[in-house]
Design a protein around this motif. Sequence first.
Motif, PDB file in Angstrom:
ATOM      1  N   GLU A 166      54.178 -44.156  52.909  1.00 55.95           N
ATOM      2  CA  GLU A 166      55.250 -43.886  53.865  1.00 55.95           C
ATOM      3  C   GLU A 166      54.747 -43.929  55.304  1.00 55.95           C
ATOM      4  O   GLU A 166      55.493 -44.246  56.224  1.00 55.95           O
ATOM      5  N   THR A 167      53.485 -43.563  55.480  1.00 56.39           N
ATOM      6  CA  THR A 167      52.925 -43.577  56.838  1.00 56.39           C
ATOM      7  C   THR A 167      51.880 -44.676  56.978  1.00 56.39           C
ATOM      8  O   THR A 167      51.315 -44.841  58.048  1.00 56.39           O
ATOM      9  N   MET A 168      51.599 -45.396  55.897  1.00 59.16           N
ATOM     10  CA  MET A 168      50.649 -46.513  55.904  1.00 59.16           C
ATOM     11  C   MET A 168      49.271 -46.094  56.415  1.00 59.16           C
ATOM     12  O   MET A 168      48.656 -46.784  57.226  1.00 59.16           O
ATOM     13  N   ARG A 169      48.795 -44.950  55.964  1.00 63.07           N
ATOM     14  CA  ARG A 169      47.480 -44.495  56.409  1.00 63.07           C
ATOM     15  C   ARG A 169      46.895 -43.524  55.377  1.00 63.07           C
ATOM     16  O   ARG A 169      47.604 -43.048  54.478  1.00 63.07           O
ATOM     17  N   MET A 170      45.601 -43.242  55.546  1.00 63.61           N
ATOM     18  CA  MET A 170      44.942 -42.255  54.704  1.00 63.61           C
ATOM     19  C   MET A 170      45.290 -40.859  55.222  1.00 63.61           C
ATOM     20  O   MET A 170      45.283 -40.624  56.428  1.00 63.61           O
ATOM     21  N   GLU A 171      45.579 -39.932  54.296  1.00 64.43           N
ATOM     22  CA  GLU A 171      45.871 -38.567  54.716  1.00 64.43           C
ATOM     23  C   GLU A 171      45.032 -37.577  53.914  1.00 64.43           C
ATOM     24  O   GLU A 171      44.655 -37.839  52.777  1.00 64.43           O
ATOM     25  N   VAL A 172      44.749 -36.434  54.544  1.00 68.48           N
ATOM     26  CA  VAL A 172      43.898 -35.426  53.926  1.00 68.48           C
ATOM     27  C   VAL A 172      44.537 -34.850  52.674  1.00 68.48           C
ATOM     28  O   VAL A 172      45.717 -34.525  52.670  1.00 68.48           O
ATOM     29  N   THR A 173      43.730 -34.745  51.588  1.00 65.14           N
ATOM     30  CA  THR A 173      44.192 -33.971  50.443  1.00 65.14           C
ATOM     31  C   THR A 173      43.287 -32.755  50.226  1.00 65.14           C
ATOM     32  O   THR A 173      43.723 -31.737  49.738  1.00 65.14           O
ATOM     33  N   ASP A 174      42.018 -32.884  50.621  1.00 67.91           N
ATOM     34  CA  ASP A 174      41.089 -31.786  50.372  1.00 67.91           C
ATOM     35  C   ASP A 174      40.054 -31.752  51.495  1.00 67.91           C
ATOM     36  O   ASP A 174      39.078 -32.507  51.490  1.00 67.91           O
ATOM     37  N   PHE A 175      40.305 -30.882  52.482  1.00 67.38           N
ATOM     38  CA  PHE A 175      39.431 -30.865  53.647  1.00 67.38           C
ATOM     39  C   PHE A 175      38.033 -30.348  53.307  1.00 67.38           C
ATOM     40  O   PHE A 175      37.040 -30.739  53.904  1.00 67.38           O
ATOM     41  N   TRP A 176      37.951 -29.460  52.307  1.00 69.36           N
ATOM     42  CA  TRP A 176      36.626 -28.941  51.917  1.00 69.36           C
ATOM     43  C   TRP A 176      35.723 -30.051  51.417  1.00 69.36           C
ATOM     44  O   TRP A 176      34.528 -30.060  51.662  1.00 69.36           O
ATOM     45  N   ALA A 177      36.344 -31.020  50.709  1.00 68.85           N
ATOM     46  CA  ALA A 177      35.553 -32.146  50.207  1.00 68.85           C
ATOM     47  C   ALA A 177      34.992 -32.946  51.381  1.00 68.85           C
ATOM     48  O   ALA A 177      33.864 -33.437  51.334  1.00 68.85           O
ATOM     49  N   VAL A 178      35.776 -33.068  52.465  1.00 66.77           N
ATOM     50  CA  VAL A 178      35.294 -33.773  53.651  1.00 66.77           C
ATOM     51  C   VAL A 178      34.122 -33.011  54.267  1.00 66.77           C
ATOM     52  O   VAL A 178      33.102 -33.592  54.649  1.00 66.77           O
ATOM     53  N   LEU A 179      34.274 -31.670  54.332  1.00 70.77           N
ATOM     54  CA  LEU A 179      33.223 -30.836  54.937  1.00 70.77           C
ATOM     55  C   LEU A 179      31.941 -30.853  54.125  1.00 70.77           C
ATOM     56  O   LEU A 179      30.845 -30.951  54.669  1.00 70.77           O
TER      57      LEU A 179
END
Lengths: 525, 381
Positions: A166-179
């Motif tokens: 819907e927004t044609m982009r990657m969106e956060v699902t799990d910020f802890w995994a990024v950290l």
Amino acid sequence: MESLDPSVVDLSRLQFALTALYHFLFVPLTLGLSFMLVIMESIYVMTGRAIWRQVTRFWGKIFGINFVLGVATGLTMEFQFGTNWSYFSHYVGDIFGAPLAIEGLMAFFLEATFVGLMFFGWDRLSKVGHLFVTFLVALGTNLSALWILIANGWMQNPVGATFNPETMRMEVTDFWAVLFNPVAQAKFVHTVSAGYVIASVMVLGIACFYLLRGKWTAFARRSFVVAAAFGLASSLSVVVLGDESGYALTDNQKMKLAAIEAAWHTEQAPAGLTLIGIPDSVARTTNYSVHIPWALGLIATRSLDGEVTGMSELVLRAQERIASGQIAYRAVEALKANPQDAAARALFEAHKRDLGFGLLLKRYVADPATATPAQIEQAAWDTVPSVPLMFWSFRIMALIGFAMIALFATAFVLASLRKHMEARWFHRTALFAIPLPWLAAELGWIVAEMGRQPWAIEGVLPTFLATSTLTPAALWTTIIGFTLLYGGLAVIEVRLILATIKHGPVEEQDPQPEPGQLPATPMTA
Amino acid sequence: MDFLDYEMLRVIWWALLGVLLIGFALTDGYDMGTAALLPFVARTDVERRMVINAVGPHWEGHQVWFILGGGAIFAAWPFVYAVSFSGFYLAMFLVLSALILRPVGFKYRSKKPDPKWRSRWDWALFVGGLVPALVFGVAVGNVLAGAPFRIDGDLRSWYEGGLLGLFTPFTLVCGLLSVAMLVLHGSAWLAIKVEHGPVHDRARRFGVIAAIAAVALFAIGWAFIAWGGIGFRTVNTVDPMGPSNPLRTVTEAAAGGWLANYALYPWMIAAPLLGFVGPLLALLGIRRGSEPLAFTGSSLATVGIISTVGLSMFPYILPSSIDPRSSLTVWNASSSETTLFLMLIVTVIFLPMVLGYTAWAMRVMWGRVTTQEVTTSRDFY
């Protein structure tokens, strides 16, 4: 829909590489020197001896000359994502922007606010107060590196996010995994230790220069000892943690690892380590190679029975993912036309992990769904980075890493035996070693970032799609502009550092040498 | 928490964007104003040293507001970051080059006694102060007038303007207003921070000119907004909770459209009022010799002028002048709800800490810069 001028991609990459490699000349020295200043100033505060104040202030001056260029060139880096990589910014800003913003808020404010006090506050703060300020600068600098490398680690291993049609982009699902991305953590400790080594080599080399000249020997002796101890610890950790970084690749970037090893085909476990050889990208083989049996398996998988997948096998796997990515791409197009299309939604959910691989075909066809098998194979081979570049960059970097351990171990032994004042052979060696860790750091950047190609975000967004819609003329303007500006500043900085070294660690009697009357003509005159 | 729904988070982040821009203008603004004044208010080496030391210990921390602004736009308004910085490409390059000269100028200037060396860096600092102030103002003018970009089906942005197209009578007025506002702020700061003497007197003189210019330019800008054919409005209905996709908004040019919010929300008139009252207060302060009043006035002017832009445009952030479906608004250009929420938590924790230690650093360095200090202290850049 218009297509992008291919030279825009190359020019954008050139500009990014130039500005990033240039920025990365100053940052590691800042990282390391800031903590060395904390050590030196702590000794001053504890002993109260004036010589340690002199040591701290002299290296503080070098720190200042270097720090400023790190900051100035960092400005370009932050805004370059928007100016030159605007589709990247849109595509991953939801995740990638957060660590950059947190870096500003948590780390850079700390560093930049207290660096002013560090230079202006000697007479306004107590000894302990000033030490605390120096410590906060070092803390801020290193926290900064942490957040930047969390952002970079996400580009290498994009966890905790999913594509939203819907927004044609990657969106956060799990910020802890990024950290807590293991790649980011490994990169952080490796990069920061490399910075500590660079600073230690610089301090050691200049101290040795003074010893060779027989000047400022009391100052040089103390600098030598701090550099030897700090350098030994950091050169050991840079190699051990670099190995950790390689281990992290086993799971996340098999292709990068295979390219570093020039492993064209999967070998039976236990895999041998190719020490040297001449990789041939056309014949897809490595000539004249010398192997160490079992070593690669040990390093990469920490076992004797794990195997390291070769590039040919990884390319086959990429082909499968590209085919799956074509389905994902078609589903996204259907969802664009009708967001309620349940069948397309189900297809997308099943294949969304491979959407990025589908996008690789955009280099050859406007609509990836219509690609021929030959184009798919070509796109799959695109996932192999430049093997000779990876192979040699890695080996030279690693060799320098081991040489640094030898250098600091020797320095440490000499200092422990109290022979470090007369070992002239060592003084000469240390002086000539000054550029080496910088070379290793730049090569490390090449291994990490060129090894990620063709991906801007590994497996998610190909680099050639990530640019802004610019003209080659605009890009040439900025490339030439930055090159002239950066080149001029580099010459000035090197001259100033050399002049400071020549001048020596004297506490200046006359801090404001009278320049005579400044002409100060107003602009109209 | 029902209160913190997606719509609310978007409004909060729109407000925080304003806070960051105002924070930048309030702190680094006086550094830029001071640098732009440097060659004029200070004639001798000692005088220039004093002016530089008046901002020396703090400008670096202040500059982080700019960097944080960039990072926050990236994180909270990725579309705005992607479209504006690539669109205003060469203008951004000008700003970055000028801003690169600034740190180097501050720190390298005094490393050599050569008068020519020092004079060159003084002019570098002048450029580092004036050019960003001017270009930021011109950029804001272009944001108000709408930028020539389109967003395609993949949500990639295409910009159809050049560097010269950025300069129109209206955007030049905005650029000059920005310079006047920051020079006023810089002179008010110098009056507080530098000992009484020639520098102090000259700063006050430039302050008077800047204050009058700010009032006049703000009035001209306001006239452009009211009668100059500038403004936009939304034609369709937009879901403030919907996913961020600019192609959901249909926008049309509407002359005088930027005044509509003042009829809807009369309290907003406070912003333009401050924009006029602020410079006048600063003028009064300078004439009476009350430096705190002058600095308060210049600060209020900054707050008023910047928030006038933000409030007039709400909910627009960057309207497109060529494509009715591409305009970026508070409702269609933000990050996901999760990111906005997480970033809000981080901001609530760390922003007060930043303000706290900035204040402490200010207190440590409190007091006027004196000739005595400048000629004897070893501690400088």
